[in-house]
Enzyme design. Structure first.
Site, PDB file in Angstrom:
ATOM      1  N   ASP A  23      71.575  48.355  -7.580  1.00 10.57           N
ATOM      2  CA  ASP A  23      70.492  47.994  -6.656  1.00 10.57           C
ATOM      3  C   ASP A  23      70.436  46.479  -6.475  1.00 10.57           C
ATOM      4  O   ASP A  23      71.387  45.754  -6.807  1.00 10.57           O
ATOM      5  CB  ASP A  23      69.168  48.598  -7.168  1.00 10.57           C
ATOM      6  CG  ASP A  23      68.191  48.901  -6.047  1.00 10.57           C
ATOM      7  OD1 ASP A  23      67.568  47.951  -5.546  1.00 10.57           O
ATOM      8  OD2 ASP A  23      68.062  50.078  -5.647  1.00 10.57           O
ATOM      9  N   ARG A  46      57.434  39.412   1.354  1.00 12.25           N
ATOM     10  CA  ARG A  46      58.272  39.430   0.144  1.00 12.25           C
ATOM     11  C   ARG A  46      59.157  38.176   0.105  1.00 12.25           C
ATOM     12  O   ARG A  46      60.335  38.239  -0.214  1.00 12.25           O
ATOM     13  CB  ARG A  46      59.134  40.692   0.106  1.00 12.25           C
ATOM     14  CG  ARG A  46      59.475  41.108  -1.309  1.00 12.25           C
ATOM     15  CD  ARG A  46      60.561  42.163  -1.326  1.00 12.25           C
ATOM     16  NE  ARG A  46      60.738  42.693  -2.661  1.00 12.25           N
ATOM     17  CZ  ARG A  46      61.834  43.250  -3.103  1.00 12.25           C
ATOM     18  NH1 ARG A  46      62.876  43.389  -2.318  1.00 12.25           N
ATOM     19  NH2 ARG A  46      61.919  43.718  -4.313  1.00 12.25           N
ATOM     20  N   TRP A  92      70.520  51.237   2.077  1.00 10.98           N
ATOM     21  CA  TRP A  92      70.179  50.233   3.109  1.00 10.98           C
ATOM     22  C   TRP A  92      68.668  50.048   3.103  1.00 10.98           C
ATOM     23  O   TRP A  92      67.932  50.904   3.559  1.00 10.98           O
ATOM     24  CB  TRP A  92      70.667  50.751   4.456  1.00 10.98           C
ATOM     25  CG  TRP A  92      70.350  49.944   5.667  1.00 10.98           C
ATOM     26  CD1 TRP A  92      69.209  49.261   5.956  1.00 10.98           C
ATOM     27  CD2 TRP A  92      71.198  49.767   6.806  1.00 10.98           C
ATOM     28  NE1 TRP A  92      69.287  48.669   7.187  1.00 10.98           N
ATOM     29  CE2 TRP A  92      70.517  48.973   7.730  1.00 10.98           C
ATOM     30  CE3 TRP A  92      72.485  50.231   7.142  1.00 10.98           C
ATOM     31  CZ2 TRP A  92      71.054  48.626   8.970  1.00 10.98           C
ATOM     32  CZ3 TRP A  92      73.011  49.886   8.376  1.00 10.98           C
ATOM     33  CH2 TRP A  92      72.300  49.085   9.272  1.00 10.98           C
ATOM     34  N   ASP A  93      68.249  48.913   2.581  1.00 12.80           N
ATOM     35  CA  ASP A  93      66.816  48.654   2.405  1.00 12.80           C
ATOM     36  C   ASP A  93      66.277  47.770   3.530  1.00 12.80           C
ATOM     37  O   ASP A  93      67.041  47.121   4.264  1.00 12.80           O
ATOM     38  CB  ASP A  93      66.632  47.968   1.043  1.00 12.80           C
ATOM     39  CG  ASP A  93      65.266  48.223   0.434  1.00 12.80           C
ATOM     40  OD1 ASP A  93      64.368  48.691   1.151  1.00 12.80           O
ATOM     41  OD2 ASP A  93      65.100  47.939  -0.774  1.00 12.80           O
ATOM     42  N   ASP A 149      58.673  54.232  -2.994  1.00 14.69           N
ATOM     43  CA  ASP A 149      58.897  53.453  -4.221  1.00 14.69           C
ATOM     44  C   ASP A 149      58.085  54.031  -5.370  1.00 14.69           C
ATOM     45  O   ASP A 149      58.260  53.614  -6.519  1.00 14.69           O
ATOM     46  CB  ASP A 149      58.484  51.994  -3.998  1.00 14.69           C
ATOM     47  CG  ASP A 149      59.627  51.188  -3.413  1.00 14.69           C
ATOM     48  OD1 ASP A 149      60.748  51.721  -3.337  1.00 14.69           O
ATOM     49  OD2 ASP A 149      59.399  50.033  -3.035  1.00 14.69           O
ATOM     50  N   ASN A 159      62.640  45.410   3.656  1.00 16.63           N
ATOM     51  CA  ASN A 159      61.449  45.230   2.836  1.00 16.63           C
ATOM     52  C   ASN A 159      60.317  44.389   3.406  1.00 16.63           C
ATOM     53  O   ASN A 159      59.561  43.795   2.643  1.00 16.63           O
ATOM     54  CB  ASN A 159      61.866  44.624   1.491  1.00 16.63           C
ATOM     55  CG  ASN A 159      62.386  45.705   0.560  1.00 16.63           C
ATOM     56  OD1 ASN A 159      61.674  46.646   0.231  1.00 16.63           O
ATOM     57  ND2 ASN A 159      63.629  45.589   0.155  1.00 16.63           N
TER      58      ASN A 159
HETATM   59  C1  DGJ Z   1      62.555  48.341  -2.388  1.00 17.09           C
HETATM   60  C2  DGJ Z   1      63.205  49.651  -2.680  1.00 17.09           C
HETATM   61  O1  DGJ Z   1      62.445  50.703  -2.199  1.00 17.09           O
HETATM   62  C3  DGJ Z   1      63.461  49.747  -4.168  1.00 17.09           C
HETATM   63  O2  DGJ Z   1      63.966  50.998  -4.504  1.00 17.09           O
HETATM   64  C4  DGJ Z   1      64.438  48.663  -4.533  1.00 17.09           C
HETATM   65  O3  DGJ Z   1      65.659  48.908  -3.901  1.00 17.09           O
HETATM   66  C5  DGJ Z   1      63.878  47.312  -4.141  1.00 17.09           C
HETATM   67  N1  DGJ Z   1      63.450  47.286  -2.772  1.00 17.09           N
HETATM   68  C6  DGJ Z   1      64.887  46.234  -4.356  1.00 17.09           C
HETATM   69  O4  DGJ Z   1      64.483  45.035  -3.915  1.00 17.09           O
END
Ligand code: DGJ
Length: 721
Positions: A358, A435, A469-470, A539, A472
């Site tokens: 990750d 973030r 693929w995140d 999450d 955030n």
């Molecule tokens: C948010 C994701 O949902 C988590 O599982 C993890 O990958 C974090 N980001 C990592 O920054």
């Protein structure tokens, strides 16, 4: 033929196995007549005729007012004061349009929308309408999915006029249901509490689910259901509407003065303004309309069948999914090659087949404050690079996966220093951060091309089999220095850029399994499912919270679309302590995996990992292909229960979870669903008749503990003749 035009009464009949969708051409305009349970082809225009009221404008004396009619794709300015589906501003400042029927065709095969996710499918009705004043041509598309109770709609607007126009709003669909006695259900939430089921009466005025965040969001999913007041999981009429879209969206349900409910939606019109030049066309995303005469359960099963069969990449839709060990909750940013090697070695022999590295593997990424955008491995942490981690995985009999967040950049990164103009911001404003990070301007094709190259190299060079693929953060400022004065096109162009990257990567790396993620379930939508066969659901990995989240998500999305991991206790998000067996039971009803430090487990838990993988192996076909029956809602009582049954009804998986223990509690009796009443089923060494399981039900102990689960597999042992 599922689509038929009756020349005599100028009526279009779209028919599925269990539903009909009917509208007609009246005075050149499209008038909606019926969407509901299948009926024989006949004239039902009486339902729409004779509506009138005072204060309703008409285009000529004695004509019907559009304000009281059921419309198929309502316009603005000709007397219909309800929500229009399309709104433009012409060069002369005019905003009134009047689209008149010109022609239609019925296509055998459906074509893909360029640059946007499209359900695969066949028979498609295309109706062309024209606005005389501005020369605009509107094409309405309807694809029928006979077995899934579904019609998929989309719209194309072409500027066939002499001057450019601005599109202020353009819905993917609109439908008028002549009823005002419906309940509405939406999936609401926030980070770590996504897709909670909320139901209430739909009353006069407008109810809207929407996002202005640049993504479909944790907060309100692009889904709404309308149903009979007495509809439940098994009975009653239910309509489900879902957008195949991942950007800012809006779906509205409006009840008018004469008792018509109008539902429509698409790209959010707030802060949307699209310049449509002469000769250009604009295509909307698709919208899915599902009907069920057998309650909300069947509505969901229709969605699940539709998405598995026609949306999700066919190479993966029904294929056993990787069982993943993800290291996020084990280490967060604090790992090195030694700790990874130990973790990977510990997974050997458990049956876990993929290790996913990750966040935190690239240069400068020791916290979430830096490093995004520079996808170079941090050799201080991983002296052998990603290759060494991949080698460790191979040695342990596992594949190697990696986390990326390709749409983002940290201020403290080489990429940002080289291309400060590639981020979403107004040049004279300090951009908001989320973030600690900035969003790359994916409306700019150069940015997307650059990311395509970098990520492609990363995947090529490192023997990667799995990508998480995140994404955030939510977007702010909504300005693009590339688009400049056309920045109100940004939100939609951004998501088109995301689709372009996803299309490129998934096509270039067909053997790589892509998982979607957005801080958990912040972009859990049908469009993402087109590219990513499964999405990190939330999450929040706590078993009890997951019971709620996965239950809500199942209203629209199949179980296999949800990634769910067995995680550590006390849980990292809620601090709750749940039995290991409850965590594996909840993680059985999705695409399963693990998110915990195997080095810190008790002996019993270590054995439990292997047991869970073996168990899941035996039931994964049910998760991939089965029919879901929700039995008890965690939102409504002290229990959560659901089951998934194979299409041939020979096998089923059942779960019951108790939320909180109560002293001297009642004995819960749960009636099973979806089985064959003539079959005999075996579970735990006992035989039961399908009829008994569904009518007598099963009685469970009254002393189940907090969060305790009962997991049962039923297999057929025989059938009555
Ligand atoms: C948010 C994701 O949902 C988590 O599982 C993890 O990958 C974090 N980001 C990592 O920054």
């Amino acid at each position: 033929m599922a689509i038929h035009f009756n020349e005599r009464n100028k009526t279009f009949y779209i028919g599925g196995k269990d539903f009909s969708y009917i509208f007609r051409i009246k005075d050149g305009r499209l008038q909606h007549l019926f969407f509901g349970k299948r009926i024989k082809e006949q004239d039902v225009s009486y339902i729409a005729d004779g509506r009138k009221t005072e204060f309703a404008p008409t285009v000529s004396d004695g004509a019907e007012s559009s304000d009281v009619l059921t419309q198929e794709y309502p316009v603005y300015g000709r007397g219909d004061y309800r929500e229009p589906a399309v709104l433009i501003t012409a060069a002369d400042g005019g905003r009134t349009t009047d689209f008149i029927y010109r022609s239609h065709s019925i296509l055998k095969n459906k074509s893909k929308i360029s640059g946007m996710p499209t359900l695969r499918g066949g028979e498609t009705l295309v109706i062309e309408l024209q606005d005389e004043l501005y020369g605009l041509i509107l094409s309405l598309y309807y694809t029928v999915y006979e077995d899934c109770g579904a019609v998929v709609r989309r719209v194309v607007l072409k500027n066939g006029g002499k001057s450019d126009v601005i599109i202020n709003k353009i819905n993917s669909f609109s439908v008028d249901i002549p009823r005002c006695d419906l309940d509405k259900i939406c999936l609401q939430g926030g980070w770590a509490k996504e897709r909670g089921v909320e139901r209430s009466a739909l009353t006069h005025g407008i109810f809207e689910v929407s996002s202005t965040r640049g993504s479909s969001s944790h907060h309100l999913n692009p889904f709404i259901a309308l149903c009979d007041k007495n509809a439940d999981e098994n009975v009653g009429e239910a309509y489900g509407f879902n957008l195949v879209y991942s950007g800012s969206f809006s779906v509205k349900a409006q009840v008018d003065q004469l008792g018509i409910t109008r539902v429509g939606g698409g790209i959010n019109e707030k802060d949307f303004r699209w310049a449509l030049k002469v000769g250009e066309s604009f295509e909307t995303p698709e919208a899915v309309l599902v009907y069920s005469a057998e309650g909300l359960g069947k509505m969901s099963r229709n969605f699940h069948d539709l998405y598995r069969e026609y949306l999700i990449n066919p190479a993966y839709a029904y294929k056993k999914r990787p069982v993943v060990l993800n290291c996020w909750e084990s280490f967060y940013f604090d790992f090195n090659d030694k700790s990874l090697s130990e973790l990977i070695a510990k997974a050997k022999g458990t049956g876990i087949d993929t290790f996913v590295l990750d966040d935190g593997w690239f240069v400068g990424r020791n916290s979430d404050k830096a490093g995004l955008g520079d996808w170079h491995v941090d050799y201080d942490k991983l002296s052998g690079g990603l290759k060494a981690v991949a080698d460790d995985c191979r040695a342990a009999g596992m594949k190697f996966g990696i986390w990326i967040e390709p749409e983002m950049v940290s201020e403290d990164s080489e990429l940002y220093r080289a291309h400060p103009d590639w981020v979403v911001r107004h040049p004279d404003l300090t951009p908001c951060k989320g973030r600690h990070q900035l969003v790359l301007d994916f409306a700019n094709p150069d940015t997307v091309d650059y990311v395509k190259g970098v990520i492609s190299d990363l995947l090529k060079e490192n023997d990667v089999s799995y990508v998480k693929w995140d994404m955030n953060r939510n977007i702010t400022e909504f300005y693009s220095v590339y688009l400049k004065e056309r920045s109100q096109e940004f939100a939609h162009r951004y998501i088109l850029g995301v689709y372009a990257l996803a299309e490129h990567l998934t096509a270039s790396f067909p053997d790589v399994f892509f998982e979607g993620c957005s801080g958990g379930g912040g972009r859990f939508d049908a469009a993402m499912l087109y590219y990513f066969p499964q999405i990190w659901t939330s999450d929040n990995t706590d078993a009890l919270s997951r019971a709620f989240i996965q239950y809500g998500t199942s209203f629209c999305y199949p179980l296999s679309a949800m990634s769910g991991h067995v995680s550590a206790c006390p849980n990292h998000q809620t601090a709750r302590i749940t039995p290991f067996s409850s965590r594996t039971a909840i993680a059985s009803f999705c695409s399963t995996g693990f998110e915990l430090n195997l080095n810190a487990l008790t002996e019993e838990e270590t054995k439990g990992i292997k047991k869970h993988v073996e168990f899941y192996d035996g039931i994964s076909d049910l998760i991939l292909k089965g029919d879901l029956y929700r039995l008890l809602s965690p939102f409504d009582g002290n229990y959560f229960s659901q089951m998934v049954v194979s299409k041939d009804k020979k096998k089923a998986l059942f779960i019951l979870m108790k939320k909180l223990a109560r002293c001297n509690d009642v004995y819960p009796v749960v009636k099973l669903k979806g089985l064959n009443e003539n079959f005999t089923y075996e579970t735990g060494g006992r035989l039961y008749g399908g009829d008994a399981l569904m009518n007598v039900g099963l009685k469970f102990p009254n002393d189940l503990k907090d969060f305790e689960t009962v997991l049962m597999v039923f297999t057929v042992r025989g059938a009555e003749k």
